[in-house]
Scaffold this motif. Structure first.
Motif, PDB file in Angstrom:
ATOM      1  N   SER A  75       0.822  -1.201   0.000  1.00 52.43           N
ATOM      2  CA  SER A  75       0.000   0.000   0.000  1.00 52.43           C
ATOM      3  C   SER A  75       0.863   1.259   0.000  1.00 52.43           C
ATOM      4  O   SER A  75       1.935   1.302   0.588  1.00 52.43           O
ATOM      5  CB  SER A  75      -0.902  -0.009   1.231  1.00 52.43           C
ATOM      6  N   ALA A 131      -7.224   0.166   3.146  1.00 47.04           N
ATOM      7  CA  ALA A 131      -6.268  -0.806   2.631  1.00 47.04           C
ATOM      8  C   ALA A 131      -6.662  -2.221   3.043  1.00 47.04           C
ATOM      9  O   ALA A 131      -7.211  -2.443   4.124  1.00 47.04           O
ATOM     10  CB  ALA A 131      -4.864  -0.485   3.143  1.00 47.04           C
ATOM     11  N   SER A 132      -6.361  -3.186   2.183  1.00 50.16           N
ATOM     12  CA  SER A 132      -6.638  -4.592   2.504  1.00 50.16           C
ATOM     13  C   SER A 132      -5.558  -5.482   1.922  1.00 50.16           C
ATOM     14  O   SER A 132      -4.892  -5.124   0.948  1.00 50.16           O
ATOM     15  CB  SER A 132      -8.009  -5.022   1.965  1.00 50.16           C
ATOM     16  N   THR A 133      -5.390  -6.617   2.550  1.00 50.26           N
ATOM     17  CA  THR A 133      -4.524  -7.677   2.025  1.00 50.26           C
ATOM     18  C   THR A 133      -5.389  -8.875   1.732  1.00 50.26           C
ATOM     19  O   THR A 133      -6.122  -9.350   2.608  1.00 50.26           O
ATOM     20  CB  THR A 133      -3.422  -8.052   3.032  1.00 50.26           C
ATOM     21  N   MET A 185      -1.699   2.041   7.637  1.00 52.06           N
ATOM     22  CA  MET A 185      -2.062   0.767   7.038  1.00 52.06           C
ATOM     23  C   MET A 185      -2.224  -0.295   8.122  1.00 52.06           C
ATOM     24  O   MET A 185      -3.151  -1.091   8.077  1.00 52.06           O
ATOM     25  CB  MET A 185      -0.995   0.333   6.031  1.00 52.06           C
ATOM     26  N   THR A 186      -1.341  -0.306   9.106  1.00 54.88           N
ATOM     27  CA  THR A 186      -1.436  -1.293  10.181  1.00 54.88           C
ATOM     28  C   THR A 186      -2.726  -1.108  10.961  1.00 54.88           C
ATOM     29  O   THR A 186      -3.404  -2.067  11.311  1.00 54.88           O
ATOM     30  CB  THR A 186      -0.221  -1.161  11.121  1.00 54.88           C
ATOM     31  N   ALA A 188      -4.403  -7.820  11.573  1.00 57.58           N
ATOM     32  CA  ALA A 188      -5.278  -6.747  11.110  1.00 57.58           C
ATOM     33  C   ALA A 188      -6.390  -6.532  12.121  1.00 57.58           C
ATOM     34  O   ALA A 188      -6.545  -7.301  13.078  1.00 57.58           O
ATOM     35  CB  ALA A 188      -5.853  -7.078   9.739  1.00 57.58           C
ATOM     36  N   GLN A 191      -5.810  -1.867   8.240  1.00 59.82           N
ATOM     37  CA  GLN A 191      -5.733  -2.973   7.301  1.00 59.82           C
ATOM     38  C   GLN A 191      -6.791  -4.032   7.553  1.00 59.82           C
ATOM     39  O   GLN A 191      -7.097  -4.389   8.694  1.00 59.82           O
ATOM     40  CB  GLN A 191      -4.352  -3.620   7.344  1.00 59.82           C
TER      41      GLN A 191
END
Length: 448
Positions: A27, A61-63, A34-35, A201, A38
């Protein structure tokens, strides 16, 4: 009518597993943000990718972890089918189209979408008839039909190009551990050798299909029902133009559908003529699949007998697959900071094409609720918030589930009195005022 899980990553032929660094993106937001914000998404099929894109639209943001290997594609690739995709098609409701419009993706999708201007409903060997027409309902269309090959390709391309989405393929989830302030997901993957990794997350969303690994790891049970049916899905050519008409036909074996398709574009079916190409969903009793898969002549003759002259003469049949039909409902869709979504939450019978569209409405609602949390500076994985999401979606989900089951069981019941009643109901639906708009809005996903 729509397939069960329209899963982009369905591929049983991949034997090696690794993280493709070309597909893993970091990202562009700062690491601390982000942490904090996420989201982990397990399952990178159509629902998982769509949810990640919805989140990105809201700046979240995503994973996304996918157990199979994503293909290497670029915006300049043609639209040929790849081995990881099957021949299924998806009917997108008007609401689903609106959702893709909201995130700016519909312009990329619509060139391979075929609109539905009318829907004809009838029962084989009976008098009941009904028709929905877009002019009467004053809508642009009732929805769009799109091949999974195109939908999946465009969703993946959009996710690869989105800096707020990190894609990790060939990732096998092996453990889920919840804490008071987050979720830890453990997964394995193969490079030169097998590796194990953990990600943390605020929230984990499981979109990993009917047999969801995450759902099982969380100990969430399911309520299942085997329809003892299989859906035969493929593409056919007829000698009569489809004229953007979808035909729903009910037979003693189960519900059937012929849906309009666009011209092929590099998908190996160049012999199909403009406007004569259609998607077919044929439901048969379990155990009878092979005779419809292996014999084109028998398959076409069976379709002709069931549909009569409504679609014209069935001339050619393309490749097709068989998919067992089982209703699988998760007994709960939220557990702490984990959400069960897509076919992992509710796998439905494909009648009336409601399954994927219901999943998209779920994803849209959750993304909006999480966006509001971000704007307020609050925890997007707050279990109380997620429980509110679960409750908010119950009415729409229960309505769709009841409708699908009522149609399946009601139109296959052999009792003559029941048959008479359902045909009278079809006639009433076609003739009585105010009924059509209500049903049409539900079918289009505009009433939830």
């Amino acid at each position: 009518m729509q397939n069960t899980e329209a899963n982009l990553s369905k591929n049983n032929h991949i034997k090696s597993s690794h993280i493709k660094t070309s597909h893993v993106k970091t990202s562009h937001v700062n690491k601390a943000a982000m942490t904090e914000q996420q989201v982990l998404i397990a399952g990178g099929g159509h629902v998982g990718l769509s949810f990640a894109l919805l989140l990105a639209h809201h700046g979240i943001a995503s994973t996304l972890l996918e157990k199979n290997s994503y293909p290497t594609i670029s915006p300049n690739d043609d639209a040929k089918r790849s081995h990881y995709l099957d021949s299924r098609n998806t009917a997108l409701s008007r609401r689903t189209v609106q959702i893709y419009q909201e995130i700016g993706l519909w312009d990329e999708l619509q060139s391979h979408a075929c609109r539905i201007d009318a829907v004809q409903i009838s029962e084989q060997g009976s008098f009941g008839r009904a028709q929905l027409n877009k002019a009467e309902e004053q809508v642009e269309s009732f929805g769009q039909v799109m091949e999974n090959a195109w939908l999946g390709r465009k969703l993946l391309l959009a996710a690869q190009q989105e800096p707020l989405i990190t894609l990790i393929d060939n990732a096998n989830v092996i453990a889920v551990d919840q804490q008071s302030d987050g979720v830890t997901l453990s997964f394995s993957y193969y490079g030169e050798e097998e590796h194990e990794q953990q990600l943390q997350a605020s929230i984990l969303v499981a979109c990993d299909g009917r047999d969801s690994t995450v759902r099982q790891l969380l100990g969430i049970s399911t309520t299942t029902y085997d329809y003892q049916q299989a859906a035969i899905v493929g593409v056919v050519e007829t000698d009569k133009p489809h004229e953007h008409i979808a035909i729903e036909r009910f037979s003693p074996a189960g519900p059937l559908a012929v849906l309009p398709l666009t011209d092929p574009e590099g998908d190996g079916n160049d012999e199909y003529q403009e406007g004569y190409r259609r998607s077919v969903v044929w439901v048969c009793p379990t155990g009878e699949e092979d005779k419809y898969l292996e014999d084109d002549v028998h398959f076409l003759a069976t379709l002709q007998q069931a549909f009569g002259a409504r679609a014209g003469t069935f001339k050619k049949a393309g490749r097709r697959g068989a998919y067992p039909l089982t209703r699988v409902l998760a007994d709960k869709q939220v557990d702490g900071r984990c959400v069960i979504m897509g076919n992992a939450a509710h796998t439905l019978h494909p009648v009336a094409g409601q399954g994927f569209n219901l999943c998209m409405r779920d994803a849209h609602v959750l993304a909006q609720m999480m966006s509001r949390q971000v704007l307020k500076g609050e925890d997007i994985g707050n279990p109380t918030l997620l429980k509110r999401y679960e409750k908010a979606r119950q009415t729409d989900q229960k309505r769709v589930i009841r409708f699908c089951d009522a149609v399946v069981h009601g139109f296959t019941h052999p009792n003559p009195a029941v048959k008479l009643a359902r045909n009278v109901a079809l006639v009433a639906f076609d003739k009585l005022p105010n009924i059509k708009p209500l049903i049409a809005n539900y079918a289009m996903g505009l009433k939830s």
